[in-house]
Design a protein around this motif. Structure first.
Motif, short mmCIF file in Angstrom:
data_model
loop_
_atom_site.label_atom_id
_atom_site.label_comp_id
_atom_site.label_asym_id
_atom_site.label_seq_id
_atom_site.Cartn_x
_atom_site.Cartn_y
_atom_site.Cartn_z
N LEU A 125 0.85 -1.18 0.00
CA LEU A 125 0.00 0.00 0.00
C LEU A 125 0.89 1.23 0.00
N ASP A 126 0.82 2.00 -1.08
CA ASP A 126 1.64 3.21 -1.14
C ASP A 126 0.82 4.39 -0.65
N LYS A 127 1.51 5.31 0.03
CA LYS A 127 0.85 6.48 0.61
C LYS A 127 0.12 7.28 -0.48
N ASP A 128 0.80 7.41 -1.64
CA ASP A 128 0.24 8.24 -2.69
C ASP A 128 -0.45 7.43 -3.79
N LYS A 129 0.08 6.26 -4.09
CA LYS A 129 -0.39 5.56 -5.28
C LYS A 129 -1.39 4.44 -4.99
N GLY A 130 -1.68 4.23 -3.72
CA GLY A 130 -2.63 3.17 -3.39
C GLY A 130 -2.00 1.80 -3.51
N PRO A 131 -2.80 0.75 -3.62
CA PRO A 131 -2.22 -0.59 -3.67
C PRO A 131 -1.41 -0.83 -4.95
N LEU A 132 -0.23 -1.42 -4.79
CA LEU A 132 0.61 -1.78 -5.93
C LEU A 132 0.90 -3.27 -5.85
N MET A 133 0.94 -3.90 -7.02
CA MET A 133 1.23 -5.33 -7.02
C MET A 133 2.75 -5.51 -7.06
N LEU A 134 3.29 -6.18 -6.04
CA LEU A 134 4.74 -6.35 -5.96
C LEU A 134 5.21 -7.57 -6.74
N GLU A 135 4.65 -8.70 -6.39
CA GLU A 135 5.04 -9.92 -7.08
C GLU A 135 4.00 -11.01 -6.90
N ILE A 136 4.14 -12.03 -7.72
CA ILE A 136 3.22 -13.17 -7.64
C ILE A 136 4.06 -14.40 -7.35
N ASN A 137 3.53 -15.29 -6.54
CA ASN A 137 4.27 -16.47 -6.16
C ASN A 137 3.50 -17.72 -6.58
N ALA A 138 4.20 -18.62 -7.30
CA ALA A 138 3.54 -19.84 -7.75
C ALA A 138 3.57 -20.92 -6.68
N ARG A 139 4.37 -20.72 -5.64
CA ARG A 139 4.44 -21.70 -4.55
C ARG A 139 4.28 -20.97 -3.23
N PRO A 140 3.14 -20.38 -2.99
CA PRO A 140 2.99 -19.59 -1.76
C PRO A 140 3.09 -20.46 -0.52
N GLY A 141 3.65 -19.89 0.54
CA GLY A 141 3.90 -20.64 1.78
C GLY A 141 2.63 -20.96 2.52
N LEU A 142 2.78 -21.80 3.55
CA LEU A 142 1.60 -22.30 4.27
C LEU A 142 1.40 -21.64 5.61
N ASN A 143 2.34 -20.77 6.01
CA ASN A 143 2.22 -20.14 7.32
C ASN A 143 1.00 -19.24 7.42
N ILE A 144 0.46 -18.85 6.28
CA ILE A 144 -0.73 -18.01 6.27
C ILE A 144 -1.86 -18.67 7.07
N GLN A 145 -1.83 -20.00 7.12
CA GLN A 145 -2.86 -20.72 7.89
C GLN A 145 -2.72 -20.47 9.38
N ILE A 146 -1.46 -20.33 9.82
CA ILE A 146 -1.25 -20.06 11.24
C ILE A 146 -1.72 -18.64 11.54
N ALA A 147 -1.40 -17.70 10.64
CA ALA A 147 -1.79 -16.31 10.86
C ALA A 147 -3.31 -16.18 10.93
N ASN A 148 -4.01 -17.02 10.18
CA ASN A 148 -5.47 -16.95 10.17
C ASN A 148 -6.10 -17.92 11.17
N ARG A 149 -5.28 -18.74 11.77
CA ARG A 149 -5.74 -19.81 12.67
C ARG A 149 -6.84 -20.63 11.99
N ALA A 150 -6.64 -20.89 10.73
CA ALA A 150 -7.62 -21.69 9.99
C ALA A 150 -6.89 -22.46 8.90
N GLY A 151 -7.45 -23.61 8.54
CA GLY A 151 -6.87 -24.42 7.48
C GLY A 151 -7.38 -23.97 6.13
N LEU A 152 -6.58 -24.25 5.09
CA LEU A 152 -6.97 -23.86 3.73
C LEU A 152 -7.91 -24.86 3.08
N VAL A 153 -7.81 -26.12 3.50
CA VAL A 153 -8.49 -27.18 2.76
C VAL A 153 -10.00 -26.95 2.59
N PRO A 154 -10.77 -26.59 3.66
CA PRO A 154 -12.21 -26.41 3.46
C PRO A 154 -12.51 -25.30 2.46
#
Lengths: 315, 509
Positions: free
Chosen positions: A257-286
């Motif tokens: 999120l840029d102060k002036d330009k709003g949201p900018l896309m930085l990069e895309i990942n074809a193998r995103p990590g799984l820790n996001i599940q811990i951050a959300n305290r929820a599993g991805l499978v359902p």
């Protein structure tokens, strides 16, 4: 005991690395499409063609000979970011936040001189940070001035929003907050904090730091949950659009999120990590299973983000 | 993509492999476990030479029949050569001959050497050794002078022979010995002089050539020693030091001064000798059965290969077992390692030393290499020259360790030379990068993970029964392949993920 642990994870719907690789990445991400995301230069070009906002590119260093011209390229900019085009895991990224006569100030306050910077670029070119050690290119780009929303809960670096997109539908998201430990980088394995984001509302949920659940930023001491992420709808739309952009079925989008330009896309990942599940305290499978049932009925981006907001909010 | 396809493939592979294993075990009666029996050694001599478009004749000495060892199952393998064996004063030799030969020629002699049950107690008579007639008076005088000198310095026949050998070999020989030797200083010439001198004292002497029976040696060398006759039997002496010797593991090949191979009608002749302790004498019967029943099956099996190649395959065929273990440890348990196959390569390197020493050396070299690598980091070198620099440093470290361990009398250190330098270099490089970027904990974790996997792989690959099984039943690798393919679609959790996601399972909702 092990059996019990496995059953608990399965009940939570936690996605393991083997299943992520076998059932999602290998099945839905064609290898021929990988260069579109592994090469950040190419990603940037694709995004610009599609009209998606990205950090401005100042210069590209492709061969060793051009390293000497680097100072020419950055003469007009007081701050910029140096990154390998094919880097992985945030390695090799150097953020220059200012100048001190002939020296450059890194985001963490350390000064480096010209030769150190050139050496770093040479290292990038030689493939030190690229996947598989292939010769690489160095990108010089706009340094994001991050939105004050995150100022209180991040240390030095730029926080970014990661959204997992399956078949064009955002399924889970988190914001990654740099800490002193992570040296201003937003990578969880380096010590950044990951805070889950409620897809429905854009509010931050609880946060994890090193596999531990926390509620305050360790450096600033401020509450990390319950913060409204600005431009949330726009960010969801950008993430969903990345599906068409790359053709990948399962991907992770990093936005800043840029102060002036709003949201900018930085990069895309074809193998995103799984820790996001811990951050959300929820599993991805359902969530992935739900998308699997409905994605055929959701052809355009509006429908897909609406579907995500309807189903993937925290209860 | 298609699970049924994969399952079918795995099932077919497993069925075919088990079928062959069962057939070999039940019908051909291949033993399923290695059976240790009396020692036997497989010896293979490969003679090669360049033929010259002319009749060629090759003569090769064969083991004598009067020692504590006997050769069995002798095979003479050649293409188009006539073969016959001859006996000459106890020496045996095979003569291969051909009318016309061109290009590179290969001839093989294979035999199994076994200890003979009871030492042959042959009461020999006074040996009929033709002592060279000495016509030269000056030479006679010199011999007498040496003999008189030696007699004054010796107590019995043993010390007498010993003294003569020492004198002839001395770095600064006295005038008499010098005149006897003249300009010739080769081993054969020295032995010739020794026998002349000792003949003057009525002690017959002969040169004996033999082979040391070892566990495994791809390039075995023939050893020459001396035997002197006194007190009604032959006594062996080291022709260099003059020490009496008694080596139970030497098999006598031939007597006399000539060389192992003689080639006429060819040049650049070479003989390569392989000795290998035969692990499985019990296999012999089974093999014979297979050869009789199914000649084609035998021809196309590993056991039909030359011994030299077989020894390599014994190591290579065990490798998939180590690799499979690596797959399980990485994908099911979730151990972190440097590189994909690096642990298995490290495990192979441990074979050159042994486990404990290998571990010690590995940590030592990687530790010191890391320290130097961190120093090099300050110099800001480019990637490839830096890697090369680390490689050179690693090589020097290994050399130093070898020299030190040799000084300390630890013989094992020497075999370190074969420790794979490139693997060590890459380990150091990766470890230092992980160290800098992810911290010491992560680097040490991955390093330890690699070592644990390497040790497991080493232990499994070195199990006698595992090595034996995959060597005798190589088709069992198909079962391993099937299991690996199935693991390729394993989508369950890794054990390490129980720890990683414990925050999620702990909630217990």
């Amino acid at each position: 005991m092990i059996g019990e642990g496995i059953r608990r994870l399965a009940r939570k719907g936690v996605l393991g690395i083997n299943r992520r690789n076998a059932d999602y990445i290998l099945t839905h991400n064609q290898r021929s499409l990988y260069p579109r995301v592994d090469d950040k230069w190419l990603t940037k070009q694709l995004a610009m063609q599609a009209g998606m906002p990205v950090p401005e590119l100042y210069a590209v260093v492709e061969i060793q000979h051009q390293v000497r011209e680097l100072t020419e390229h950055v003469r007009d900019y007081s701050d910029f970011v140096l990154k390998p085009a094919c880097g992985a895991g945030g390695d090799g990224i150097v953020v220059i936040s200012g100048r001190m006569r002939t020296r450059y100030r890194k985001a963490n306050g350390i000064l480096i001189d010209q030769s150190e910077m050139q050496h770093h670029v040479s290292n990038i070119l030689s493939g030190m940070y690229s996947l598989g050690g292939h010769p690489d290119r160095a990108l010089v780009e706009y340094r994001v001035k991050f939105n004050p929303v995150f100022e209180r809960i991040s240390y030095l670096g730029v926080p970014d929003v990661r959204i997992i997109v399956y078949r064009g539908i955002p399924v889970m998201s988190m914001v990654r907050l740099p800490t002193r430990l992570s040296d201003g980088k937003a990578n969880l394995h380096k010590g950044a904090i990951g805070a889950g984001i409620d897809i429905a509302t854009g509010h931050t949920l609880t946060a994890v730091w090193h596999n531990e659940i926390i509620t305050e930023h360790p450096d600033t001491g401020n509450e990390v949950s319950g913060i409204q992420v600005p431009f949330w709808e726009e960010q969801l739309r950008m993430a969903a659009q990345c599906h068409e952009l790359t053709g990948l079925g399962y991907l992770g989008v990093d936005l800043v999120l840029d102060k002036d330009k709003g949201p900018l896309m930085l990069e895309i990942n074809a193998r995103p990590g799984l820790n996001i599940q811990i951050a959300n305290r929820a599993g991805l499978v359902p969530r992935l299973d739900l998308v699997e049932q409905h994605y055929k009925a959701l052809p355009d981006i509006d429908q897909r983000t609406a579907f995500a907001r309807e189903h993937f909010g925290s209860e | 993509m298609n699970r049924h396809h994969l399952y079918l493939l795995a099932a077919v592979l497993t069925l075919v492999a088990s079928g062959i294993v069962v057939y070999k075990a039940i019908v051909l009666q291949f033993p399923l476990h290695p059976v240790t029996e009396a020692d036997a050694w497989d010896v293979e001599i490969r003679v090669s030479f360049q033929a010259m478009h002319a009749p060629a004749k090759v003569s090769l000495y064969l083991p004598r029949e009067d020692g504590p060892f006997a050769a069995a199952d002798e095979q003479f393998i050649s293409r188009g050569y006539g073969v016959n064996t001859r006996h000459e004063e106890g020496n045996r030799r095979v003569v291969w001959s051909i009318r016309r030969a061109r290009g590179e020629q290969f001839l093989f002699y294979r035999a199994t050497i076994r200890p003979v049950a009871s030492l042959r107690e042959t009461r020999e008579k006074w040996p009929q050794i033709k002592t060279p007639e000495i016509v030269d008076d000056a030479r006679k005088l010199a011999i007498d002078a040496v003999l008189a000198d030696v007699r004054a310095h010796s107590a019995d026949s043993e010390t007498f022979v010993s003294e003569v050998i020492k004198r002839v070999n001395s770095a600064s020989p006295d005038g008499n010995v010098k005149s006897l030797l003249g300009r010739k200083t080769a081993m054969e010439d020295r032995i010739e002089v020794m026998s002349q001198v000792l003949a003057g004292a009525n002690i017959p002497v002969r040169a004996v050539h033999g082979l040391r029976l070892q566990k495994y040696e791809r390039d075995a060398q023939f050893i020459v020693w001396m035997e002197a006759w006194y007190e009604n039997s032959w006594h062996s002496f080291d022709p260099l030091t003059g020490e009496p010797r008694l080596d139970p593991d030497l098999v006598t090949w031939w007597h006399g001064p000539s060389g192992l191979v003689e080639v006429t009608g060819g040049r650049n002749s070479e003989a390569n000798v392989t000795v290998r302790l035969n692990r499985e004498p019990a296999m012999q019967g089974a093999l014979w059965r297979e050869r009789e029943l199914r000649p084609a099956l035998f021809e196309f099996s590993v056991l039909g290969l030359p011994i030299e190649t077989q020894a390599v395959y014994q190591i290579l065929l065990a490798m998939p077992v180590g690799v499979f273990l690596l797959v399980v440890l990485r994908n099911v348990v979730g151990v972190k390692t440097f590189g994909t196959f690096m642990p298995v390569l490290i495990a192979l390197a441990f074979r050159e030393t042994n486990l404990l020493l290998g571990l010690l050396l590995f940590t030592l070299v990687v530790g010191m290499g890391l320290a130097i690598r961190f120093y090099l980091e300050r110099l800001k070198l480019l990637l490839v020259p830096r890697l090369a620099a680390v490689l050179i440093v690693v090589l020097m470290l290994i050399t130093l360790i070898s020299i030190f361990s040799n000084q300390l009398g630890v013989y094992r250190g020497l075999s370190v030379a074969l420790f794979p330098i490139v693997i060590l270099t890459m380990t150091i490089e990766r470890m230092s990068i992980v160290w800098e970027e992810r911290g010491a904990t992560e680097a040490l974790q991955q390093g330890l993970g690699s070592l644990v996997v390497a040790v497991c792989a080493y232990v499994v690959m070195n199990l006698n029964s595992v090595q034996y099984f995959v060597f005798v039943f190589p088709e069992s690798l198909l079962i391993l392949l099937a299991a690996t393919l199935l693991l390729g679609r394993y989508t369950g959790y890794r054990l390490s993920e129980l720890v990683r996601f414990r925050a999620l399972s702990g909630g217990g909702k």
